[in-house]
Write a protein that holds these residues in place. Structure first.
Motif, short mmCIF file in Angstrom:
data_model
loop_
_atom_site.label_atom_id
_atom_site.label_comp_id
_atom_site.label_asym_id
_atom_site.label_seq_id
_atom_site.Cartn_x
_atom_site.Cartn_y
_atom_site.Cartn_z
N SER A 51 -2.45 0.44 -3.99
CA SER A 51 -2.53 -0.19 -3.22
C SER A 51 -1.95 -1.93 -3.73
N ALA A 52 -1.06 -2.13 -2.83
CA ALA A 52 -0.51 -3.71 -2.86
C ALA A 52 -1.31 -4.65 -2.93
N GLY A 53 -2.75 -4.27 -3.60
CA GLY A 53 -3.63 -5.61 -3.45
C GLY A 53 -3.95 -5.72 -1.42
N MET A 54 -4.48 -7.27 -1.74
CA MET A 54 -4.55 -8.22 -0.10
C MET A 54 -3.51 -8.43 0.28
N ASP A 55 -3.67 -8.02 1.93
CA ASP A 55 -2.52 -7.90 3.00
C ASP A 55 -2.98 -9.34 3.32
N LEU A 56 -1.20 -10.19 2.27
CA LEU A 56 -1.23 -11.68 1.93
C LEU A 56 -1.74 -11.80 3.93
N GLN A 57 -0.58 -11.45 4.92
CA GLN A 57 -0.33 -11.77 6.42
C GLN A 57 -2.08 -12.14 6.82
N LEU A 108 -0.17 -8.21 -11.94
CA LEU A 108 -1.77 -9.20 -11.28
C LEU A 108 -0.34 -10.92 -11.10
N SER A 109 -0.08 -9.90 -9.58
CA SER A 109 1.18 -10.44 -9.31
C SER A 109 0.32 -12.03 -8.29
N GLU A 110 -0.72 -12.30 -8.47
CA GLU A 110 -1.48 -14.00 -7.74
C GLU A 110 -0.79 -15.10 -8.78
N ILE A 111 -0.40 -14.86 -9.88
CA ILE A 111 0.43 -16.38 -10.45
C ILE A 111 1.84 -16.18 -9.66
N ASN A 112 2.43 -15.35 -9.32
CA ASN A 112 4.04 -14.69 -9.00
C ASN A 112 3.83 -15.84 -7.29
N TRP A 113 2.38 -15.70 -6.86
CA TRP A 113 3.09 -15.96 -4.90
C TRP A 113 2.04 -18.21 -4.78
N GLY A 114 0.72 -18.40 -5.61
CA GLY A 114 0.72 -19.57 -5.91
C GLY A 114 -1.06 -19.36 -6.25
N PRO A 119 0.73 3.80 4.37
CA PRO A 119 2.07 3.85 3.44
C PRO A 119 2.38 2.39 3.63
N GLU A 120 3.13 2.35 5.15
CA GLU A 120 4.31 1.74 5.12
C GLU A 120 4.03 0.47 4.89
N LYS A 121 2.70 -0.31 4.48
CA LYS A 121 2.27 -1.58 3.51
C LYS A 121 1.86 -1.45 2.60
N ARG A 122 2.39 -0.41 2.28
CA ARG A 122 1.79 -0.43 0.42
C ARG A 122 0.34 -0.32 0.49
N ASN A 123 -0.14 -0.45 1.59
CA ASN A 123 -1.49 -0.06 1.11
C ASN A 123 -2.37 -1.17 1.08
N ALA A 124 -1.52 -2.37 1.42
CA ALA A 124 -2.14 -3.88 1.38
C ALA A 124 -3.50 -3.13 2.24
N MET A 125 -4.78 -4.18 1.44
CA MET A 125 -6.36 -3.64 2.13
C MET A 125 -6.40 -5.52 2.83
N GLY A 174 0.83 4.98 -7.26
CA GLY A 174 2.40 4.01 -7.40
C GLY A 174 1.94 3.17 -7.75
N TRP A 175 2.33 2.20 -6.94
CA TRP A 175 1.99 0.29 -6.94
C TRP A 175 0.55 0.73 -7.07
N CYS A 176 -0.22 -0.63 -7.61
CA CYS A 176 -1.31 -0.66 -8.01
C CYS A 176 -1.29 -3.16 -8.58
N PHE A 177 -1.40 -4.06 -6.97
CA PHE A 177 -1.78 -4.85 -7.98
C PHE A 177 -2.19 -6.16 -7.21
N GLY A 178 -3.33 -7.40 -8.11
CA GLY A 178 -3.89 -7.82 -7.50
C GLY A 178 -5.29 -7.76 -6.73
N GLY A 179 -5.41 -7.75 -6.13
CA GLY A 179 -6.59 -6.80 -5.42
C GLY A 179 -7.39 -6.16 -5.42
N ALA A 180 -6.50 -4.92 -6.04
CA ALA A 180 -6.85 -3.54 -6.06
C ALA A 180 -7.35 -3.26 -7.61
N1 COA Z 1 0.26 -7.73 1.91
C1 COA Z 1 1.12 -7.93 2.97
N2 COA Z 1 1.81 -7.15 3.38
C2 COA Z 1 2.59 -6.13 2.13
C3 COA Z 1 2.21 -6.39 1.26
C4 COA Z 1 0.37 -7.03 0.77
N3 COA Z 1 0.36 -7.30 -0.77
N4 COA Z 1 2.36 -5.16 -0.29
C5 COA Z 1 3.82 -5.17 0.72
N5 COA Z 1 3.66 -5.50 2.01
C6 COA Z 1 4.19 -5.35 3.49
C7 COA Z 1 5.55 -5.61 3.26
O1 COA Z 1 5.98 -7.30 3.51
C8 COA Z 1 7.04 -4.72 3.93
O2 COA Z 1 6.65 -4.66 5.35
P1 COA Z 1 6.90 -4.48 6.23
O3 COA Z 1 7.87 -2.97 6.21
O4 COA Z 1 6.70 -5.13 7.47
O5 COA Z 1 8.61 -5.95 5.71
C9 COA Z 1 6.34 -3.57 3.46
O6 COA Z 1 4.74 -3.53 3.16
C10 COA Z 1 7.06 -3.05 2.86
O7 COA Z 1 6.78 -3.79 1.23
P2 COA Z 1 8.21 -3.46 0.17
O8 COA Z 1 8.09 -4.92 0.00
O9 COA Z 1 9.52 -3.72 1.57
O10 COA Z 1 7.78 -2.71 -0.52
P3 COA Z 1 8.13 -2.05 -1.86
O11 COA Z 1 8.22 -0.93 -1.74
O12 COA Z 1 10.61 -2.48 -2.10
O13 COA Z 1 7.95 -2.81 -2.97
C11 COA Z 1 5.59 -4.01 -3.92
C12 COA Z 1 5.99 -2.63 -3.29
C13 COA Z 1 4.24 -3.25 -4.20
C14 COA Z 1 6.55 -4.29 -5.33
C15 COA Z 1 6.06 -5.10 -2.52
O14 COA Z 1 5.49 -5.01 -1.56
C16 COA Z 1 5.15 -6.63 -3.30
O15 COA Z 1 5.56 -7.03 -3.80
N6 COA Z 1 4.05 -6.59 -1.89
C17 COA Z 1 3.27 -7.54 -2.82
C18 COA Z 1 2.54 -7.14 -3.46
C19 COA Z 1 1.47 -8.53 -4.32
O16 COA Z 1 1.75 -9.45 -4.60
N7 COA Z 1 0.18 -8.14 -3.71
C20 COA Z 1 -1.12 -8.65 -3.98
C21 COA Z 1 -1.86 -9.71 -3.18
S1 COA Z 1 -3.69 -9.84 -4.07
#
Ligand code: COA
Length: 275
Positions: free
Chosen positions: A64-70, A137-143, A24-30, A111-117
């Motif tokens: 899930s906020a999709g794939m973990d970008l890091q 589908l946030s992919e277009i936003n980060w390239g 949850p602290e990483k918004r369930n990024a995969m 809740g949040w459901c983006f991209g890879g999710a």
């Molecule tokens: N990959 C890696 N880390 C992610 C992540 C992702 N997809 N989504 C969220 N996180 C991390 C943030 O970097 C942050 O980490 P930190 O606390 O170590 O700085 C933590 O999760 C909380 O995220 P935050 O952005 O502060 O939460 P929020 O509730 O304000 O916003 C989102 C939630 C989902 C709108 C926002 O995190 C976001 O835009 N995430 C990316 C979504 C995305 O583009 N996904 C597609 C990937 S294919």
């Protein structure tokens, strides 16, 4: 039962398995650890007979906020192509397992459901969202393009214009709009989401499980077949289901035609009884 420090947790309650993304602290990024653990959990559960429906949801404010970008993109890319391919195989692998899962599956988008999710979302047979959930589908936003099957999910679920708009603008939509666009079956207020999903799961629990598996596979398979191929596939699928459960259909017919104890148009036969 898995430990709460796990990146994936589950519990079985009244024959429903509630499986949760749990970062949850990483918004369930995969990340790769989550993808590996999810595959393990799905394998552990698949053929257990103490549950009949699997619900996939997320801990905290995200589905899930999709794939973990890091950890899914940046780190494997720094390590080279082998690492990238491995990370992809691990993610795609559990989504594929989920698409063809033995038990019916429901995505509960809390809740949040983006991209890879959208991969696991589509992999689930049914999907219910909180009206308050946010999809995009946030992919277009980060390239990048919506890869990893996501563009395919978009055209599988949405009409052409909506799919193109969703992919090209990266604008978010709420749960209500996601239901209108047919990304999910229904949206209900978050406070009622678990109750509604439980209700639907209970409907499925009353059906013959062999037939449920055959039916869900059939719906996915025939979408991509010609009419004639589908017709043939469905004959074979029915016969294969009868091989695994030769009694079910006979019993369904018996309870209606001989016993007159139920009406198939209005509900299921009693699967607990055998003639
Ligand atoms: N990959 C890696 N880390 C992610 C992540 C992702 N997809 N989504 C969220 N996180 C991390 C943030 O970097 C942050 O980490 P930190 O606390 O170590 O700085 C933590 O999760 C909380 O995220 P935050 O952005 O502060 O939460 P929020 O509730 O304000 O916003 C989102 C939630 C989902 C709108 C926002 O995190 C976001 O835009 N995430 C990316 C979504 C995305 O583009 N996904 C597609 C990937 S294919």
């Amino acid at each position: 039962m898995s430990a709460s420090s796990d990146v994936v947790t589950y519990e079985i309650e009244n024959r429903i398995a509630w499986v949760r993304f749990n970062r949850p602290e990483k918004r369930n990024a995969m990340n790769p650890a989550l993808n590996r653990r999810m595959m393990q959990v799905l394998q552990e559960l698949e053929f257990r007979d103490d549950f009949g429906v699997l619900v996939l949801t997320g801990a905290g404010t995200a589905f899930s906020a999709g794939m973990d970008l890091q950890e899914y993109f940046r780190e494997p890319e720094a390590q080279g192509l082998g690492a990238v391919r491995q990370a992809q195989a691990e993610a795609y692998g559990w989504w594929r397992k989920l698409r063809w899962y033995q038990k019916p599956t429901i995505a509960m988008v809390n809740g949040w459901c983006f991209g890879g999710a959208y991969g696991p979302l589509f992999a689930c047979d049914l999907a219910f969202a909180a009206e308050e959930a946010t999809f995009g589908l946030s992919e277009i936003n980060w390239g990048v393009i919506p890869g990893g099957g996501v563009a395919k999910v978009a055209v599988a679920l949405l009409g052409f214009r909506d799919a193109m708009y969703h992919v090209l603008t990266g604008e978010t939509i709420d749960g209500r709009k996601a239901a209108e666009w047919r990304i999910v079956n229904e949206a209900v207020p978050l406070a009622r989401l678990k109750e509604r999903v439980t209700e639907v799961a209970e409907v499925l629990l009353r059906k013959n499980p062999v037939v449920l598996k055959a039916a869900k596979d059939a719906v996915r398979r025939v979408r991509e077949m010609t009419y004639d191929n589908a017709e043939d596939y469905l004959v074979r699928a029915q016969e294969a289901a009868a091989f695994l459960d030769s009694e079910g259909r006979r019993e369904g017919l018996r309870q209606f035609l001989d016993e007159k104890s139920y009406r198939p148009g209005l509900g299921p036969y009693d699967t607990a009884r055998k003639g």
